[in-house]
Scaffold this active site. Structure first.
Site, PDB file in Angstrom:
ATOM      1  N   LYS A  37     134.777  41.582  11.810  1.00  0.00           N
ATOM      2  CA  LYS A  37     136.076  42.064  12.292  1.00  0.00           C
ATOM      3  C   LYS A  37     135.991  43.560  12.623  1.00  0.00           C
ATOM      4  O   LYS A  37     136.543  44.017  13.625  1.00  0.00           O
ATOM      5  CB  LYS A  37     137.165  41.782  11.240  1.00  0.00           C
ATOM      6  CG  LYS A  37     137.467  40.289  11.113  1.00  0.00           C
ATOM      7  CD  LYS A  37     138.335  39.935   9.911  1.00  0.00           C
ATOM      8  CE  LYS A  37     138.471  38.411   9.787  1.00  0.00           C
ATOM      9  NZ  LYS A  37     139.237  37.986   8.611  1.00  0.00           N
ATOM     10  N   GLN A  96     141.372  40.131   2.915  1.00  0.00           N
ATOM     11  CA  GLN A  96     140.455  39.004   3.073  1.00  0.00           C
ATOM     12  C   GLN A  96     140.579  38.066   1.875  1.00  0.00           C
ATOM     13  O   GLN A  96     140.561  38.493   0.717  1.00  0.00           O
ATOM     14  CB  GLN A  96     139.015  39.538   3.220  1.00  0.00           C
ATOM     15  CG  GLN A  96     137.988  38.480   3.612  1.00  0.00           C
ATOM     16  CD  GLN A  96     138.212  37.892   5.008  1.00  0.00           C
ATOM     17  OE1 GLN A  96     138.749  38.538   5.894  1.00  0.00           O
ATOM     18  NE2 GLN A  96     137.804  36.654   5.193  1.00  0.00           N
ATOM     19  N   ASP A 127     147.249  38.700  10.310  1.00  0.00           N
ATOM     20  CA  ASP A 127     146.707  37.359  10.038  1.00  0.00           C
ATOM     21  C   ASP A 127     147.772  36.287  10.299  1.00  0.00           C
ATOM     22  O   ASP A 127     147.440  35.105  10.446  1.00  0.00           O
ATOM     23  CB  ASP A 127     146.280  37.247   8.563  1.00  0.00           C
ATOM     24  CG  ASP A 127     144.778  37.433   8.356  1.00  0.00           C
ATOM     25  OD1 ASP A 127     144.011  37.060   9.256  1.00  0.00           O
ATOM     26  OD2 ASP A 127     144.396  37.921   7.276  1.00  0.00           O
TER      27      ASP A 127
HETATM   28  N1  GUN Z   1     139.581  33.841   4.586  1.00  0.00           N
HETATM   29  C1  GUN Z   1     139.168  32.827   5.389  1.00  0.00           C
HETATM   30  N2  GUN Z   1     139.728  32.938   6.608  1.00  0.00           N
HETATM   31  C2  GUN Z   1     140.509  34.046   6.572  1.00  0.00           C
HETATM   32  C3  GUN Z   1     141.320  34.694   7.542  1.00  0.00           C
HETATM   33  O1  GUN Z   1     141.483  34.263   8.687  1.00  0.00           O
HETATM   34  N3  GUN Z   1     141.957  35.821   7.109  1.00  0.00           N
HETATM   35  C4  GUN Z   1     141.818  36.314   5.856  1.00  0.00           C
HETATM   36  N4  GUN Z   1     142.489  37.413   5.518  1.00  0.00           N
HETATM   37  N5  GUN Z   1     141.062  35.732   4.937  1.00  0.00           N
HETATM   38  C5  GUN Z   1     140.405  34.608   5.308  1.00  0.00           C
END
Ligand code: GUN
Length: 293
Positions: free
Chosen positions: A53, A97, A120
């Site tokens: 990211k 995350q 998100d």
């Molecule tokens: N863990 C697995 N997929 C995601 C996601 O798309 N966003 C976040 N914040 N954590 C994750």
């Protein structure tokens, strides 16, 4: 052979569009979007995702920060950090995350993020807007999948889409996005899950099959209608002693079999994974544009 739906390719094209809008925003405001990622503990997969990211932010011209905390951080300390970022106008978007250590309640943390900064799209306010078909931040992975369908000109209107899995991150919001009244919606959606009886009777009706179960290679050719479009959201690390690192990423679809019957299919890796990041980048850009339009 089926058409390969390459998330890598789509994200390259979207990155160019995003970078152009970042440059236009900078010319107008003197600022660029700033994405903050909170990473708690040292889970290998989470570190990889957050690293990807950050790299995407650099590619499109966003500022980015990764705030790393020890797995022992208390929930209250984490909530205080989130509030500090909520209050600071220099930050456009914030993601925490997942998964988080067991002593931290993911729901509480998710709801502590201001809905406008929730890039998100996990907050109840954003999920509620999605459920009602109102504009809001769309969950990054399902949103990314709709961007991919649009890129390849895969029509959803009037199609029967079957979604396997009812998670709050993928399956449930995917079913809402594809059934809403929009350019990448208007599908008839069936949502199947672990209690669905006679799964094949549903999946074999699907013009588009979206699989988000987290069960490696669960979907074989027997579950797929010939000519269907198959979107594989699964990414499980399975042991692979032939590789130096000892594992490989595996989707929920038995690719070798399903590629024989599908008209189009996403690979793992390089399919949906990059689209999650594109969804996140788009959400962050839109949060910035909403603020400074
Ligand atoms: N863990 C697995 N997929 C995601 C996601 O798309 N966003 C976040 N914040 N954590 C994750």
């Amino acid at each position: 052979m089926p058409q390969i739906l390459s998330g890598k390719e789509v994200s390259l094209s979207l990155n160019e569009q995003i970078a152009a809008r970042v440059a236009a925003g900078k010319a107008k405001t003197g600022m660029v979007p700033h994405l903050v990622a909170i990473l708690v503990g040292n889970d290998g997969a989470s570190q990889t995702y957050v690293g990807a990211k950050e790299k995407a932010c650099q590619t499109v011209g966003f500022d980015s920060s990764i705030l790393r905390y020890d797995a022992s951080i208390s929930q209250d300390e984490l909530l205080a950090e989130i509030e500090r970022i909520n209050q600071d106008d220099t930050y456009t978007g914030l993601i925490v995350q997942l998964p988080l250590p067991n002593h931290i309640d993911e729901e509480v943390v998710t709801h502590a993020i201001h809905p406008d900064k929730d890039v998100d799209g996990f907050h109840d306010i954003n999920m509620g807007k999605l459920a009602k078909g109102h504009p809001g931040v769309k969950p990054a992975t399902p949103y990314g999948i709709t961007l991919m369908l649009k890129h390849y000109g895969i029509e959803t209107q009037g199609k029967h889409v079957v979604v396997l899995g009812r998670s709050n991150i993928v399956g449930r919001p995917m079913s809402l996005l594809l059934s809403d009244s929009s350019e990448t919606g208007n599908a008839t959606v069936t949502l199947c899950h672990s209690r669905t009886r006679d799964l094949a009777s549903y999946t074999r009706q699907a013009d588009i099959l979206v699989v988000a179960l987290g069960k490696p290679e669960f979907v074989g050719a027997d579950l797929v209608k010939p000519g269907a479009v198959v979107i594989d959201v699964g990414t499980t690390r399975v042991e692979d002693t032939s590789r130096e690192r000892g594992w490989r990423l595996t989707g929920d679809v038995l690719y070798s079999e399903v590629a024989e019957v599908a008209s189009a299919i996403t690979p793992v890796p390089g399919g949906v994974g990059p689209m999650t990041i594109s969804g996140l980048m788009m959400n962050t850009l839109q949060a910035f544009e909403r603020k400074y339009a």
